[in-house]
Motif scaffolding. Structure first.
Motif, PDB file in Angstrom:
ATOM      1  N   ASP A  11     116.400  68.403  34.090  1.00 26.88           N
ATOM      2  CA  ASP A  11     116.766  66.986  34.004  1.00 26.88           C
ATOM      3  C   ASP A  11     115.554  66.079  34.128  1.00 26.88           C
ATOM      4  OD1 ASP A  11     116.610  65.905  36.966  1.00 26.88           O
ATOM      5  OD2 ASP A  11     117.657  67.816  37.102  1.00 26.88           O
ATOM      6  N   GLU A  12     115.731  64.870  33.613  1.00 30.23           N
ATOM      7  CA  GLU A  12     114.717  63.823  33.700  1.00 30.23           C
ATOM      8  C   GLU A  12     115.371  62.565  34.246  1.00 30.23           C
ATOM      9  OE1 GLU A  12     113.405  63.370  29.686  1.00 30.23           O
ATOM     10  OE2 GLU A  12     112.212  65.209  29.701  1.00 30.23           O
ATOM     11  N   ILE A  13     114.735  61.961  35.245  1.00 23.85           N
ATOM     12  CA  ILE A  13     115.223  60.702  35.818  1.00 23.85           C
ATOM     13  C   ILE A  13     114.120  59.664  35.694  1.00 23.85           C
ATOM     14  CG2 ILE A  13     116.013  59.525  37.900  1.00 23.85           C
ATOM     15  CD1 ILE A  13     117.124  62.146  38.907  1.00 23.85           C
ATOM     16  N   SER A  14     114.465  58.516  35.135  1.00 24.80           N
ATOM     17  CA  SER A  14     113.531  57.390  35.052  1.00 24.80           C
ATOM     18  C   SER A  14     114.148  56.219  35.790  1.00 24.80           C
ATOM     19  CB  SER A  14     113.281  57.006  33.591  1.00 24.80           C
ATOM     20  OG  SER A  14     112.682  58.071  32.900  1.00 24.80           O
ATOM     21  N   ILE A  15     113.346  55.570  36.639  1.00 20.96           N
ATOM     22  CA  ILE A  15     113.826  54.420  37.414  1.00 20.96           C
ATOM     23  C   ILE A  15     112.885  53.243  37.183  1.00 20.96           C
ATOM     24  CG2 ILE A  15     114.304  53.540  39.735  1.00 20.96           C
ATOM     25  CD1 ILE A  15     115.008  56.390  40.548  1.00 20.96           C
ATOM     26  N   THR A  16     113.475  52.067  36.969  1.00 16.71           N
ATOM     27  CA  THR A  16     112.695  50.847  36.777  1.00 16.71           C
ATOM     28  C   THR A  16     113.217  49.759  37.704  1.00 16.71           C
ATOM     29  OG1 THR A  16     114.142  49.909  35.076  1.00 16.71           O
ATOM     30  CG2 THR A  16     112.420  51.431  34.324  1.00 16.71           C
ATOM     31  N   ASP A  17     112.433  48.702  37.857  1.00 18.16           N
ATOM     32  CA  ASP A  17     112.947  47.560  38.601  1.00 18.16           C
ATOM     33  C   ASP A  17     113.787  46.701  37.652  1.00 18.16           C
ATOM     34  OD1 ASP A  17     111.220  46.003  37.052  1.00 18.16           O
ATOM     35  OD2 ASP A  17     109.749  45.740  38.648  1.00 18.16           O
ATOM     36  N   GLY A  18     114.309  45.599  38.163  1.00 14.26           N
ATOM     37  CA  GLY A  18     115.202  44.759  37.375  1.00 14.26           C
ATOM     38  C   GLY A  18     114.546  44.160  36.145  1.00 14.26           C
ATOM     39  N   SER A  19     113.193  44.094  36.148  1.00 22.64           N
ATOM     40  CA  SER A  19     112.465  43.539  34.999  1.00 22.64           C
ATOM     41  C   SER A  19     112.055  44.613  34.001  1.00 22.64           C
ATOM     42  CB  SER A  19     111.216  42.794  35.480  1.00 22.64           C
ATOM     43  OG  SER A  19     111.572  41.760  36.370  1.00 22.64           O
ATOM     44  N   GLY A  20     112.406  45.871  34.299  1.00 22.43           N
ATOM     45  CA  GLY A  20     112.066  46.959  33.384  1.00 22.43           C
ATOM     46  C   GLY A  20     110.742  47.629  33.665  1.00 22.43           C
ATOM     47  N   ASN A  21     110.074  47.256  34.772  1.00 20.33           N
ATOM     48  CA  ASN A  21     108.805  47.893  35.110  1.00 20.33           C
ATOM     49  C   ASN A  21     109.062  49.302  35.653  1.00 20.33           C
ATOM     50  OD1 ASN A  21     107.173  45.514  34.595  1.00 20.33           O
ATOM     51  ND2 ASN A  21     108.116  44.665  36.434  1.00 20.33           N
ATOM     52  N   PRO A  22     108.413  50.334  35.090  1.00 23.03           N
ATOM     53  CA  PRO A  22     108.669  51.719  35.529  1.00 23.03           C
ATOM     54  C   PRO A  22     108.204  51.962  36.955  1.00 23.03           C
ATOM     55  CG  PRO A  22     106.856  51.643  33.949  1.00 23.03           C
ATOM     56  CD  PRO A  22     107.429  50.263  34.005  1.00 23.03           C
ATOM     57  N   LEU A  23     109.055  52.628  37.733  1.00 29.83           N
ATOM     58  CA  LEU A  23     108.725  52.951  39.113  1.00 29.83           C
ATOM     59  C   LEU A  23     108.637  54.451  39.348  1.00 29.83           C
ATOM     60  CD1 LEU A  23     111.116  50.454  40.958  1.00 29.83           C
ATOM     61  CD2 LEU A  23     108.678  50.163  40.459  1.00 29.83           C
ATOM     62  N   SER A  24     109.472  55.215  38.657  1.00 28.59           N
ATOM     63  CA  SER A  24     109.534  56.649  38.905  1.00 28.59           C
ATOM     64  C   SER A  24     109.909  57.372  37.619  1.00 28.59           C
ATOM     65  CB  SER A  24     110.570  56.943  40.000  1.00 28.59           C
ATOM     66  OG  SER A  24     110.707  58.329  40.203  1.00 28.59           O
ATOM     67  N   ALA A  25     109.299  58.547  37.401  1.00 31.29           N
ATOM     68  CA  ALA A  25     109.631  59.392  36.246  1.00 31.29           C
ATOM     69  C   ALA A  25     109.595  60.834  36.732  1.00 31.29           C
ATOM     70  CB  ALA A  25     108.644  59.164  35.110  1.00 31.29           C
TER      71      ALA A  25
END
Length: 199
Positions: A87-101
């Protein structure tokens, strides 16, 4: 001669040895069936999901900065030729800035009767290892993450699992399990597709 062969076969089939051999076959079949069923325990994860991520923040930080709004996606698929799940998980903040991959591989260890999960977050330079068991309708993991700040123990639960949603919560310990911060991260997942592919 034929009569003697038939008599010998009848004696063998009625002997304790034959019963033992048949019992061993049934035990092996039952054991194999149990392993196949257990290897499907992470099937709930397969597909594509939208995530709402709730990191725990102190009340003071929330008063000053507000509660962060984090969103993400999760894609999971079966590893061809095995019972594993990738699996792959991508997390961003509310503005779409990547935080975690994060990329993880989940494999079932039939000898130890538990899951083994290894992961790597390329954005944060963090690796993780965990083992998991299915208990009371939940997947429960125990493991650790390692990054530049050191080692953090983790306890993770996947719960409230349905065909179209699940929840995940994680506790963390930075003092080798002497104390735990509960609910440091909570994720609410909603299914958007039944299947997913890498990339």
């Amino acid at each position: 001669m034929r009569r003697l062969c038939l008599l010998a076969l009848a004696i063998f089939l009625s002997s304790p040895f034959a019963a033992f051999a048949q019992g061993t076959d049934s035990t092996a079949t039952a054991s194999g069936s149990a392993a196949i069923a257990a290897a499907a325990q992470f099937d709930f994860l397969l597909g594509r999901w939208e995530l709402v991520v709730h990191p725990r923040v102190s009340s003071l930080a929330a008063m000053i900065h507000g509660t962060p709004k984090l969103i993400g996606t999760l894609k999971a698929w079966r590893v061809p030729g095995s019972g594993g799940v990738e699996d792959e998980i991508s997390i961003t903040d509310g503005s779409g800035n990547p935080l975690s991959a994060n990329h993880s591989l989940r494999t079932y260890d039939s000898v130890q009767a538990r899951w083994r999960i290894s992961g790597h977050d390329v954005r944060k330079g963090r690796t993780s290892e965990a083992t998991g068991l299915w208990q009371d309708g939940e997947m429960r993991l125990e493991g650790y993450t390692t990054d530049a700040d050191g080692k953090t123990l983790t306890r993770t639960r996947y719960y409230g699992i349905t065909a179209d949603s699940f929840h995940m919560t994680q506790d963390r310990s930075v003092d080798d399990g002497k104390s735990w911060e509960e609910g440091t991260l909570t994720i609410d997942a909603t299914r958007v597709a039944a299947t997913a592919t890498p990339g």
